[in-house]
Design an enzyme around this catalytic site. Structure first.
Site, mmCIF file in Angstrom:
data_model
loop_
_atom_site.group_PDB
_atom_site.id
_atom_site.type_symbol
_atom_site.label_atom_id
_atom_site.label_comp_id
_atom_site.label_asym_id
_atom_site.label_seq_id
_atom_site.Cartn_x
_atom_site.Cartn_y
_atom_site.Cartn_z
ATOM 1 N N ASP A 15 2.339 -7.689 3.161
ATOM 2 C CA ASP A 15 1.687 -6.380 3.708
ATOM 3 C C ASP A 15 0.579 -5.857 4.558
ATOM 4 O OD1 ASP A 15 2.618 -2.966 3.434
ATOM 5 O OD2 ASP A 15 0.984 -3.183 2.341
ATOM 6 N N SER A 16 0.516 -4.586 6.022
ATOM 7 C CA SER A 16 -0.169 -4.799 6.329
ATOM 8 C C SER A 16 -1.685 -4.445 5.490
ATOM 9 C CB SER A 16 -0.169 -3.049 7.163
ATOM 10 O OG SER A 16 0.241 -2.674 6.188
ATOM 11 N N CYS A 78 7.222 -3.880 3.059
ATOM 12 C CA CYS A 78 6.294 -2.925 3.443
ATOM 13 C C CYS A 78 7.483 -2.143 4.414
ATOM 14 C CB CYS A 78 5.564 -3.330 5.005
ATOM 15 S SG CYS A 78 4.622 -2.462 6.348
ATOM 16 N N GLU A 158 -5.835 3.724 1.626
ATOM 17 C CA GLU A 158 -6.702 1.835 2.185
ATOM 18 C C GLU A 158 -8.509 2.161 2.097
ATOM 19 O OE1 GLU A 158 -5.722 -1.353 3.125
ATOM 20 O OE2 GLU A 158 -3.994 -0.962 2.780
ATOM 21 N N CYS A 190 7.091 3.744 1.982
ATOM 22 C CA CYS A 190 6.267 3.005 2.453
ATOM 23 C C CYS A 190 5.356 2.617 0.791
ATOM 24 C CB CYS A 190 4.857 4.759 3.259
ATOM 25 S SG CYS A 190 3.686 3.434 3.699
ATOM 26 N N HIS A 192 2.395 2.184 0.339
ATOM 27 C CA HIS A 192 0.847 2.405 -0.423
ATOM 28 C C HIS A 192 1.674 4.134 -0.692
ATOM 29 C CE1 HIS A 192 -0.216 0.029 3.631
ATOM 30 N NE2 HIS A 192 -1.973 0.381 3.175
HETATM 31 N N1 DGL Z 1 2.956 -0.335 3.832
HETATM 32 C C1 DGL Z 1 4.184 -0.295 4.399
HETATM 33 C C2 DGL Z 1 4.496 0.310 5.023
HETATM 34 O O1 DGL Z 1 5.337 0.929 4.146
HETATM 35 C C3 DGL Z 1 2.445 0.298 6.037
HETATM 36 C C4 DGL Z 1 1.723 0.984 6.353
HETATM 37 C C5 DGL Z 1 0.741 0.489 7.457
HETATM 38 O O2 DGL Z 1 0.358 -0.436 7.867
HETATM 39 O O3 DGL Z 1 0.573 1.349 8.473
HETATM 40 O O4 DGL Z 1 4.856 1.195 5.258
#
Ligand code: DGL
Length: 272
Positions: A15-16, A78, A158, A190, A192
């Protein structure tokens, strides 16, 4: 295809940033014998604000890195990278490695359980702009879908601000948007956002079903490994964590998830 994969090889997950840890954690809970290698591309975070070309390049390089680490499977934990790059990854690496994304398992789950409901989607700008959920859901006959980009949430998470009252106000502001009016189900598209799931459920007084991709993706991972006879039958599961740039929030949240001290290695796979 995939002839030299062995069940003891690790599962790569990327993931990012910290978001994919929500998926990694669910995989480790469901499949405790599996070894995992996690890559958080913190140097390029957030993916949601990047062009789809940039995200494709990141996804390819990370998958190469996970292949070098002898992973039997790569989980694109992600949504933004799944939306931009999953088809490309399948074309480029599908004959060498198993691949799982976070979108298809969710689309199947919604079709199976909520096909007749009004569905809301919240995600990054990149995922929303791709319209991938609308089009994949429409393909399986789920048509009543509304979506909203909620990009600021990634930054809060984050930064370790998810329990802050400021985050709760921002969540409320987003969820009051006209796009999400009268929904029955909200998809947290997402990885996150599961960190804010309680806050979101409380906003709806538990009257809207809130779905996240953690267990749903872990089940898809299990099914795919099982179907290829690649489930690791024994062992305690070793877990490695790499980040392209060290962040304190990543270390704190990773430790929270795993309930123990983890060794975090900085690995800039883009240098030279
Ligand atoms: N967690 C990621 C997602 O599911 C990316 C969040 C990001 O880096 O903008 O889209």
């Amino acid at each position: 295809m995939q002839q030299d994969l062995s069940s003891t090889n690790p599962i790569g997950i990327f993931d990012s940033g910290v978001g994919g840890l929500t998926v990694a954690n669910a995989i480790c809970q469901l499949l405790p014998h599996e070894n995992t290698i996690y890559f958080g591309d913190t140097i390029h975070l957030p993916y949601g604000d990047k062009s789809s070309e940039a995200v494709k390049n990141y996804a390819i390089r990370i998958t190469e890195f996970l292949l070098e680490k002898k992973c039997k499977m790569v989980v694109v934990a992600c949504n933004t990278a799944s939306a931009a790059a999953f088809e490309l990854l399948k074309k480029q690496f599908g004959n060498k490695i198993l691949l799982v994304d976070v979108i298809d398992p969710m689309v199947n789950y919604v079709q199976e359980h909520f096909a007749k409901n009004k569905i809301g989607i919240i995600a990054t700008k990149g995922t929303i702009a791709s319209k991938v959920y609308e089009s994949k859901l429409a393909n399986v006959g789920v048509d009543d879908v509304q979506s909203l980009a909620t990009p600021l949430l990634v930054h809060l998470i984050e930064e370790g601000f998810s329990q802050h009252t400021g985050s709760q106000l921002l969540v409320q502001e987003y969820l009051r948007s006209k796009e999400l009016r009268k929904i029955d189900v909200l998809v947290l598209a997402c990885t996150h956002y599961p960190i804010l799931k309680n806050t979101i459920e409380e906003f709806y007084h538990h009257e809207v079903k809130v779905l996240d991709s953690t267990e749903i993706t872990a089940l898809a991972v299990k099914e795919k490994l099982q179907s290829q006879n690649l489930l690791n039958p024994s062992g305690n599961g070793k877990h490695e964590f790499y980040v392209s740039d060290f962040t304190k929030a990543f270390e704190d949240i990773a430790q929270l998830f795993y309930g123990k001290q983890i060794h975090l290695e900085r690995m800039n796979i883009w240098k030279e």
